[in-house]
Design a protein around this motif. Structure first.
Motif, PDB file in Angstrom:
ATOM      1  N   TRP B  16      14.138  27.919 -96.917  1.00  0.00           N
ATOM      2  CA  TRP B  16      13.151  28.686 -97.676  1.00  0.00           C
ATOM      3  C   TRP B  16      12.980  28.119 -99.087  1.00  0.00           C
ATOM      4  O   TRP B  16      13.944  27.675 -99.711  1.00  0.00           O
ATOM      5  CB  TRP B  16      13.553  30.160 -97.709  1.00  0.00           C
ATOM      6  N   CYS B  17      11.756  28.174 -99.589  1.00  0.00           N
ATOM      7  CA  CYS B  17      11.428  27.638-100.913  1.00  0.00           C
ATOM      8  C   CYS B  17      12.183  28.390-102.019  1.00  0.00           C
ATOM      9  O   CYS B  17      12.589  29.538-101.831  1.00  0.00           O
ATOM     10  CB  CYS B  17       9.939  27.817-101.212  1.00  0.00           C
ATOM     11  N   CYS B  20      11.504  32.279-102.706  1.00  0.00           N
ATOM     12  CA  CYS B  20      10.998  32.980-101.514  1.00  0.00           C
ATOM     13  C   CYS B  20      11.847  34.226-101.302  1.00  0.00           C
ATOM     14  O   CYS B  20      13.065  34.193-101.461  1.00  0.00           O
ATOM     15  CB  CYS B  20      11.113  32.077-100.289  1.00  0.00           C
ATOM     16  N   ASP B  22      12.582  35.746 -98.556  1.00  0.00           N
ATOM     17  CA  ASP B  22      13.209  35.892 -97.239  1.00  0.00           C
ATOM     18  C   ASP B  22      14.752  35.895 -97.292  1.00  0.00           C
ATOM     19  O   ASP B  22      15.400  36.569 -96.494  1.00  0.00           O
ATOM     20  CB  ASP B  22      12.710  34.800 -96.279  1.00  0.00           C
ATOM     21  N   ASN B 121       4.275  38.735 -96.223  1.00  0.00           N
ATOM     22  CA  ASN B 121       4.008  37.921 -97.422  1.00  0.00           C
ATOM     23  C   ASN B 121       2.505  37.655 -97.563  1.00  0.00           C
ATOM     24  O   ASN B 121       2.088  36.784 -98.319  1.00  0.00           O
ATOM     25  CB  ASN B 121       4.818  36.618 -97.406  1.00  0.00           C
ATOM     26  N   PRO B 201       5.748  32.463-102.771  1.00  0.00           N
ATOM     27  CA  PRO B 201       5.125  31.808-103.925  1.00  0.00           C
ATOM     28  C   PRO B 201       4.350  30.549-103.540  1.00  0.00           C
ATOM     29  O   PRO B 201       3.341  30.219-104.168  1.00  0.00           O
ATOM     30  CB  PRO B 201       6.318  31.473-104.832  1.00  0.00           C
ATOM     31  N   ALA B 203       2.724  29.424-100.456  1.00  0.00           N
ATOM     32  CA  ALA B 203       1.470  29.406 -99.709  1.00  0.00           C
ATOM     33  C   ALA B 203       0.512  30.524-100.121  1.00  0.00           C
ATOM     34  O   ALA B 203      -0.683  30.439 -99.879  1.00  0.00           O
ATOM     35  CB  ALA B 203       1.759  29.503 -98.207  1.00  0.00           C
TER      36      ALA B 203
END
Ligand SMILES: Cc1ncc(C[n+]2csc(CCOP(=O)(O)OP(=O)(O)O)c2C)c(N)n1
Ligand code: SF4
Ligand code: SF4
Ligand code: SF4
Lengths: 73, 269
Positions: B16-17, B20, B22, B121, B201, B203
């Motif tokens: 995950w970025c 993020c 998640d 999201n 954040p 996409a």
């Protein structure tokens, strides 16, 4: 366990999102080279907010039982 | 608590970025599981495809990573075959309400004992930001360069109308409450759903100028309104707010249970 809280940051997992810096009510963290570092552990109340909100499992807070209070934000 | 005992550590750092939501949601799931005290081997986590759907890859439970939108049918089969298993589905808003939307409503209608966590999201994160049924009208996506033209599904309204036992919503910022709501959902016999507002954040945030992940997560503090308080507010006041808390918690016949009763009835004949 000691009376003071201590914090472990896994720098290999930290992605530098700065969430810990933003959410800590006591300004314990700072960013250095895009990685979170503990700036002032003495201010830590052991509230666990940073640990709950670090998305990368990069923070472990060792809080003495009496300091540990569950946060509700 | 020690989160690491529940993780497949060789798979970290996760994909995950930075910023993020998640990962915060995953921590809340682990706290809930820990508080209930379930053994890892008695839990099955099932997902489809998406960033959110990568979650089972990181946990040391029984895990099933299936095809896009089909997590709920796989989870239904699993629950019918192994009713003693605690089955958790982790899904994205695209996975659960677009390609998998029909599975969602029918599982809710059957009121089968699954817990479904939909990480909302507002976008298809994994594939780079296509519009989803949860992209707010007017917001941008790679496939909505002039702004999304469609109304959203109200996930809680949809699943309540379909017949779910338990429905809740929470932001990742309110992580403590999120863990408690997931715990309630997991403990509920029947179809239980938690809509987890988890910022993307990369996409969604960027194209809609919502800031970085930490800014989006901090912003949830301003956006969230507790269910109890929301009842005293007008629709205008609630515009663009996120209502958090338990939306419905009720006792209804559960599907596996009904099925088992029918088997024993038929055997008695
Ligand atoms: C049948 C099928 N159609 C399309 C895709 C491409 N695809 C992969 S993930 C995804 C959407 C992911 O969005 P969401 O479910 O909201 O999860 P997120 O990545 O945002 O967590 C799509 C369309 C696919 N893998 N399989
Ligand atoms: S919240 Fe976690 S990943 Fe983000 S900067 Fe702090 S330690 Fe690093
Ligand atoms: S436990 Fe609380 S006070 Fe201590 S560093 Fe984390 S957020 Fe700050
Ligand atoms: S693309 Fe979005 S949803 Fe996917 S990991 Fe990155 S921030 Fe999270």
């Amino acid at each position: 366990m000691s009376e003071k809280a201590s914090i472990e940051i896994n720098e290999k997992w930290c992605k530098g999102c700065e969430i810990c810096v933003d959410v800590c009510p006591r300004d314990v963290f700072e960013m250095r080279n895009f990685v979170a570092k503990v700036k002032d552990i003495d201010k830590c109340t052991g509230c666990m907010l940073c640990e709950q909100l670090c998305p990368d499992f990069a923070i472990i807070v060792h809080a003495p039982e009496k300091k540990k209070k569950s946060v509700s934000v | 608590m020690d989160y690491l005992q529940y993780l497949r550590l060789d798979k970290f750092p996760h994909i995950w970025c930075a910023g993020c939501g998640d990962g915060i949601a995953l921590k809340a799931i682990l706290r809930a599981v820990h508080n209930i005290g379930w053994e890892k081997d008695n839990i099955a986590m099932v997902s489809g495809i998406g960033c959110s759907s990568r979650t089972p890859g990181y946990v040391d439970f029984n895990t099933l990573h299936t095809t896009h939108g089909r997590a709920i049918p796989f989870a239904t089969g699993l629950k019918m075959a192994r009713p003693e298993m605690n089955v958790i589905v982790v899904s994205g808003d695209g996975d659960a309400t677009a390609i998998g939307g029909n599975h969602l409503i029918h599982a809710a209608r059957r009121n089968i004992d699954l817990t479904v966590l939909i990480y909302n999201n507002h976008i298809y994160g994994m594939t780079g930001g296509q519009v989803s049924p949860e992209t707010p009208m007017g917001d941008f996506a790679t496939t909505a360069p002039y702004g999304a033209m469609e109304n959203n599904f109200d996930i809680s309204g949809l699943t309540i109308a379909a017949g779910a036992s338990f429905v809740a919503r929470c932001t990742v910022y309110h992580a403590n409450l999120l863990g408690k709501l997931i715990e309630k959902a997991l403990s509920k016999k029947g179809f239980s759903l938690v809509e987890v507002m988890s910022p993307c954040p990369t996409a969604y945030g960027k194209i809609n100028k919502k800031g970085t992940g930490n800014e989006m997560i901090l912003n949830q503090k301003q956006l969230a309104v507790r269910v109890e308080r929301a009842k005293t507010m007008s629709p205008e006041e609630l515009k663009n707010k996120i209502i958090i808390g338990t939306i419905i918690d009720r006792e209804l016949p559960e599907y596996v249970n009904t099925y088992e009763k029918i088997i024993s009835q038929a055997q008695r004949r």
